[in-house]
Motif scaffolding. Structure first.
Motif, PDB file in Angstrom:
ATOM      1  N   ARG A 147      20.569  82.004  71.998  1.00  0.00           N
ATOM      2  CA  ARG A 147      20.599  80.764  71.231  1.00  0.00           C
ATOM      3  C   ARG A 147      19.213  80.146  71.211  1.00  0.00           C
ATOM      4  N   SER A 148      19.013  79.321  70.187  1.00  0.00           N
ATOM      5  CA  SER A 148      17.726  78.671  69.989  1.00  0.00           C
ATOM      6  C   SER A 148      17.965  77.236  69.548  1.00  0.00           C
ATOM      7  N   GLU A 149      17.304  76.294  70.203  1.00  0.00           N
ATOM      8  CA  GLU A 149      17.453  74.891  69.824  1.00  0.00           C
ATOM      9  C   GLU A 149      16.803  74.644  68.464  1.00  0.00           C
ATOM     10  N   VAL A 150      17.472  73.852  67.638  1.00  0.00           N
ATOM     11  CA  VAL A 150      16.924  73.453  66.340  1.00  0.00           C
ATOM     12  C   VAL A 150      16.991  71.937  66.225  1.00  0.00           C
ATOM     13  N   VAL A 151      15.962  71.361  65.643  1.00  0.00           N
ATOM     14  CA  VAL A 151      15.892  69.909  65.462  1.00  0.00           C
ATOM     15  C   VAL A 151      16.432  69.585  64.075  1.00  0.00           C
ATOM     16  N   LEU A 152      17.465  68.749  64.033  1.00  0.00           N
ATOM     17  CA  LEU A 152      18.111  68.427  62.764  1.00  0.00           C
ATOM     18  C   LEU A 152      18.135  66.919  62.534  1.00  0.00           C
ATOM     19  N   THR A 153      16.957  66.330  62.562  1.00  0.00           N
ATOM     20  CA  THR A 153      16.813  64.913  62.260  1.00  0.00           C
ATOM     21  C   THR A 153      15.492  64.678  61.553  1.00  0.00           C
ATOM     22  N   ARG A 154      15.465  63.638  60.762  1.00  0.00           N
ATOM     23  CA  ARG A 154      14.222  63.248  60.098  1.00  0.00           C
ATOM     24  C   ARG A 154      13.590  62.042  60.802  1.00  0.00           C
ATOM     25  N   ASN A 155      14.216  61.574  61.869  1.00  0.00           N
ATOM     26  CA  ASN A 155      13.686  60.423  62.606  1.00  0.00           C
ATOM     27  C   ASN A 155      12.541  60.802  63.535  1.00  0.00           C
ATOM     28  N   ASN A 156      12.092  62.036  63.481  1.00  0.00           N
ATOM     29  CA  ASN A 156      10.973  62.467  64.308  1.00  0.00           C
ATOM     30  C   ASN A 156       9.731  62.747  63.460  1.00  0.00           C
ATOM     31  N   GLY A 157       9.774  62.343  62.201  1.00  0.00           N
ATOM     32  CA  GLY A 157       8.634  62.553  61.313  1.00  0.00           C
ATOM     33  C   GLY A 157       8.712  63.827  60.494  1.00  0.00           C
TER      34      GLY A 157
END
Length: 160
Positions: free
Chosen positions: A117-127
């Motif tokens: 597994r691999s972590e993915v960032v799914l937010t636009r609040n981090n720029g």
């Protein structure tokens, strides 16, 4: 007149964030990654690595506090072992991962625990401004290493 301006300003502060977040929610993310068969059982990709068409991958998001599953969607790799999965909405306070589900290759079905597994960032609040996010490659171990793997590993160790 000043009261009207203050009222208009206060109203805009209440409405504008809702409009912005609604706009963000309509823009899905596209997660892309690859699934490989570790033919030498090295724990990483090598020149002998092959990529798996037809492998199933799942994107899962869990609540950060309770770890309860909040979102799940699956995809399948193409002929190059690449998956492209569309993810709806922003998952700001969630932990999201690309996770191996299954491999169609009979002698390459044991998931590498370090690459399953691999972590993915799914937010636009981090720029983040792009809708396309890449995940690290995910891998399965081949049941038996291919011939020539011992020489490849020796070569890789000597080149350090």
């Amino acid at each position: 007149m000043a009261r009207w301006l203050m009222l208009l300003f206060a109203l805009s502060l209440c409405v504008l964030p809702g409009l912005v977040s609604a706009r963000r929610a309509r823009r899905p993310f596209h997660i892309q990654g690859r699934v490989y068969c570790d033919t030498c059982r090295c724990g990483f990709e090598t020149p002998k690595t092959t990529y798996i068409p037809g492998a199933r991958v799942r994107i899962e998001c869990q609540d950060r506090a309770t770890l309860q599953l909040r979102y799940s969607v699956e995809g399948v790799t193409d002929s190059t072992g690449t998956y492209k999965i569309k993810v709806e909405d922003d998952h700001l306070d969630e932990l999201c991962y690309a996770t191996l589900v299954s491999s169609p290759v009979a002698n390459c079905r044991r998931a590498d625990p370090g690459r399953s597994r691999s972590e993915v960032v799914l937010t636009r609040n981090n720029g983040a401004i792009s809708n396309l996010h890449f995940a690290n490659s995910l891998g399965y171990f081949r049941d038996e290493p291919l011939s020539g793997c011992a020489e490849l590993v020796k070569h890789l160790l000597e080149s350090e």
